[in-house]
Design a protein around this motif. Structure first.
Motif, PDB file in Angstrom:
ATOM      1  N   ARG A  76      -0.070 -12.744   8.247  1.00 32.26           N
ATOM      2  CA  ARG A  76      -1.046 -11.763   8.200  1.00 32.26           C
ATOM      3  C   ARG A  76      -0.817 -11.070   9.624  1.00 32.26           C
ATOM      4  NH1 ARG A  76      -6.720 -11.791   6.445  1.00 32.26           N
ATOM      5  NH2 ARG A  76      -6.066 -13.736   5.198  1.00 32.26           N
ATOM      6  N   ARG A  77      -1.114  -9.842   9.714  1.00 36.41           N
ATOM      7  CA  ARG A  77      -0.837  -8.876  10.699  1.00 36.41           C
ATOM      8  C   ARG A  77      -1.622  -7.686  10.708  1.00 36.41           C
ATOM      9  NH1 ARG A  77       5.305  -6.646   9.574  1.00 36.41           N
ATOM     10  NH2 ARG A  77       4.912  -5.056   8.033  1.00 36.41           N
ATOM     11  N   ILE A  78      -1.935  -6.980  11.887  1.00 31.71           N
ATOM     12  CA  ILE A  78      -2.501  -5.700  11.882  1.00 31.71           C
ATOM     13  C   ILE A  78      -1.742  -4.978  12.198  1.00 31.71           C
ATOM     14  CG2 ILE A  78      -4.415  -4.386  13.109  1.00 31.71           C
ATOM     15  CD1 ILE A  78      -5.539  -7.102  11.410  1.00 31.71           C
ATOM     16  N   ASN A  79      -1.892  -3.426  11.541  1.00 32.26           N
ATOM     17  CA  ASN A  79      -0.537  -2.622  11.811  1.00 32.26           C
ATOM     18  C   ASN A  79      -1.553  -1.196  11.589  1.00 32.26           C
ATOM     19  OD1 ASN A  79       1.728  -1.672  12.198  1.00 32.26           O
ATOM     20  ND2 ASN A  79       2.756  -2.364   9.904  1.00 32.26           N
ATOM     21  N   LYS A  80      -0.738  -0.078  12.374  1.00 27.49           N
ATOM     22  CA  LYS A  80      -1.311   1.394  12.034  1.00 27.49           C
ATOM     23  C   LYS A  80      -0.513   1.828  11.110  1.00 27.49           C
ATOM     24  CE  LYS A  80      -3.959   3.194  15.746  1.00 27.49           C
ATOM     25  NZ  LYS A  80      -4.002   4.056  17.219  1.00 27.49           N
ATOM     26  N   LYS A  81      -1.283   2.650  10.209  1.00 26.14           N
ATOM     27  CA  LYS A  81      -0.669   3.657   9.446  1.00 26.14           C
ATOM     28  C   LYS A  81      -1.425   4.847   9.264  1.00 26.14           C
ATOM     29  CE  LYS A  81       1.781   0.320   6.232  1.00 26.14           C
ATOM     30  NZ  LYS A  81       2.199  -0.168   5.125  1.00 26.14           N
ATOM     31  N   GLN A  82      -0.660   5.992   9.362  1.00 25.57           N
ATOM     32  CA  GLN A  82      -1.233   7.066   9.308  1.00 25.57           C
ATOM     33  C   GLN A  82      -2.657   7.206  10.263  1.00 25.57           C
ATOM     34  OE1 GLN A  82      -1.831   7.750   5.239  1.00 25.57           O
ATOM     35  NE2 GLN A  82       0.260   8.289   4.908  1.00 25.57           N
ATOM     36  N   GLY A  83      -2.575   6.651  11.403  1.00 32.59           N
ATOM     37  CA  GLY A  83      -3.688   6.745  12.456  1.00 32.59           C
ATOM     38  C   GLY A  83      -4.819   5.577  11.968  1.00 32.59           C
ATOM     39  N   ARG A  84      -4.661   5.009  10.941  1.00 33.02           N
ATOM     40  CA  ARG A  84      -5.723   3.844  10.475  1.00 33.02           C
ATOM     41  C   ARG A  84      -5.143   2.566  10.823  1.00 33.02           C
ATOM     42  NH1 ARG A  84      -8.140   5.094   4.761  1.00 33.02           N
ATOM     43  NH2 ARG A  84      -9.781   4.427   5.802  1.00 33.02           N
ATOM     44  N   VAL A  85      -6.229   1.518  11.208  1.00 34.65           N
ATOM     45  CA  VAL A  85      -5.765   0.084  11.435  1.00 34.65           C
ATOM     46  C   VAL A  85      -5.831  -0.562  10.048  1.00 34.65           C
ATOM     47  CG1 VAL A  85      -6.368  -2.088  12.456  1.00 34.65           C
ATOM     48  CG2 VAL A  85      -6.402   0.056  13.756  1.00 34.65           C
ATOM     49  N   VAL A  86      -4.718  -1.272   9.422  1.00 35.87           N
ATOM     50  CA  VAL A  86      -4.880  -1.950   8.428  1.00 35.87           C
ATOM     51  C   VAL A  86      -4.145  -3.113   8.301  1.00 35.87           C
ATOM     52  CG1 VAL A  86      -4.603   0.141   6.906  1.00 35.87           C
ATOM     53  CG2 VAL A  86      -2.498  -1.287   7.699  1.00 35.87           C
ATOM     54  N   THR A  87      -4.875  -4.198   7.676  1.00 35.88           N
ATOM     55  CA  THR A  87      -4.350  -5.726   7.632  1.00 35.88           C
ATOM     56  C   THR A  87      -3.324  -5.714   6.587  1.00 35.88           C
ATOM     57  OG1 THR A  87      -6.708  -6.492   8.430  1.00 35.88           O
ATOM     58  CG2 THR A  87      -5.216  -8.032   7.268  1.00 35.88           C
ATOM     59  N   GLU A  88      -2.286  -6.466   7.108  1.00 34.21           N
ATOM     60  CA  GLU A  88      -1.128  -6.680   6.020  1.00 34.21           C
ATOM     61  C   GLU A  88      -1.078  -7.990   5.943  1.00 34.21           C
ATOM     62  OE1 GLU A  88       1.427  -2.625   6.631  1.00 34.21           O
ATOM     63  OE2 GLU A  88       2.108  -4.289   8.006  1.00 34.21           O
ATOM     64  N   VAL A  89      -0.511  -8.540   4.694  1.00 27.89           N
ATOM     65  CA  VAL A  89      -0.335  -9.757   4.526  1.00 27.89           C
ATOM     66  C   VAL A  89       1.164 -10.187   3.888  1.00 27.89           C
ATOM     67  CG1 VAL A  89      -2.783 -10.695   4.189  1.00 27.89           C
ATOM     68  CG2 VAL A  89      -1.564  -9.768   2.176  1.00 27.89           C
ATOM     69  N   LEU A  90       1.690 -11.158   4.148  1.00 26.26           N
ATOM     70  CA  LEU A  90       3.184 -11.368   3.935  1.00 26.26           C
ATOM     71  C   LEU A  90       2.893 -12.132   2.481  1.00 26.26           C
ATOM     72  CD1 LEU A  90       6.006 -11.185   4.453  1.00 26.26           C
ATOM     73  CD2 LEU A  90       5.999 -13.180   5.774  1.00 26.26           C
ATOM     74  N   ILE A  91       3.216 -11.708   1.493  1.00 27.02           N
ATOM     75  CA  ILE A  91       3.051 -12.471   0.237  1.00 27.02           C
ATOM     76  C   ILE A  91       4.218 -13.306  -0.331  1.00 27.02           C
ATOM     77  CG2 ILE A  91       2.383 -11.967  -2.057  1.00 27.02           C
ATOM     78  CD1 ILE A  91       0.004 -11.850  -0.399  1.00 27.02           C
ATOM     79  N   GLN A  92       4.267 -14.325  -0.703  1.00 26.88           N
ATOM     80  CA  GLN A  92       5.241 -15.095  -1.308  1.00 26.88           C
ATOM     81  C   GLN A  92       4.835 -15.176  -2.889  1.00 26.88           C
ATOM     82  OE1 GLN A  92       8.202 -17.210  -0.938  1.00 26.88           O
ATOM     83  NE2 GLN A  92       7.986 -17.127  -3.072  1.00 26.88           N
ATOM     84  N   TRP A  93       5.678 -14.409  -3.558  1.00 22.10           N
ATOM     85  CA  TRP A  93       5.240 -14.153  -4.838  1.00 22.10           C
ATOM     86  C   TRP A  93       5.755 -15.192  -5.883  1.00 22.10           C
ATOM     87  CZ3 TRP A  93       2.163 -10.288  -5.787  1.00 22.10           C
ATOM     88  CH2 TRP A  93       2.379  -8.980  -4.874  1.00 22.10           C
ATOM     89  N   SER A  94       4.917 -15.466  -6.917  1.00 26.53           N
ATOM     90  CA  SER A  94       5.315 -16.514  -7.892  1.00 26.53           C
ATOM     91  C   SER A  94       6.579 -16.393  -8.368  1.00 26.53           C
ATOM     92  CB  SER A  94       4.303 -16.692  -8.991  1.00 26.53           C
ATOM     93  OG  SER A  94       3.023 -17.025  -8.565  1.00 26.53           O
TER      94      SER A  94
END
Length: 48
Positions: free
Chosen positions: A6-24
């Motif tokens: 999990r990480r916190i990132n800035k996109k278009q001036g907004r703070v968003v939480t991103e998750v690294l997904i291992q897909w089935s």
């Protein structure tokens, strides 16, 4: 699917939480970073 990281990132001036997904049925190296909010909208049953 599973959350690997999990990480916190800035996109278009907004703070968003991103998750690294291992897909089935995919290899670990195919894991992708996804916006947590978008995943929850697309998969309402997904609750990390």
């Amino acid at each position: 699917m599973a959350i690997l990281d999990r990480r916190i990132n800035k996109k278009q001036g907004r703070v968003v939480t991103e998750v690294l997904i291992q897909w089935s049925n995919y290899f670990p190296e195919d894991a992708t970073w996804e916006c947590l909010f978008d995943l929850q909208k697309k998969y309402p049953e997904f609750n990390p």
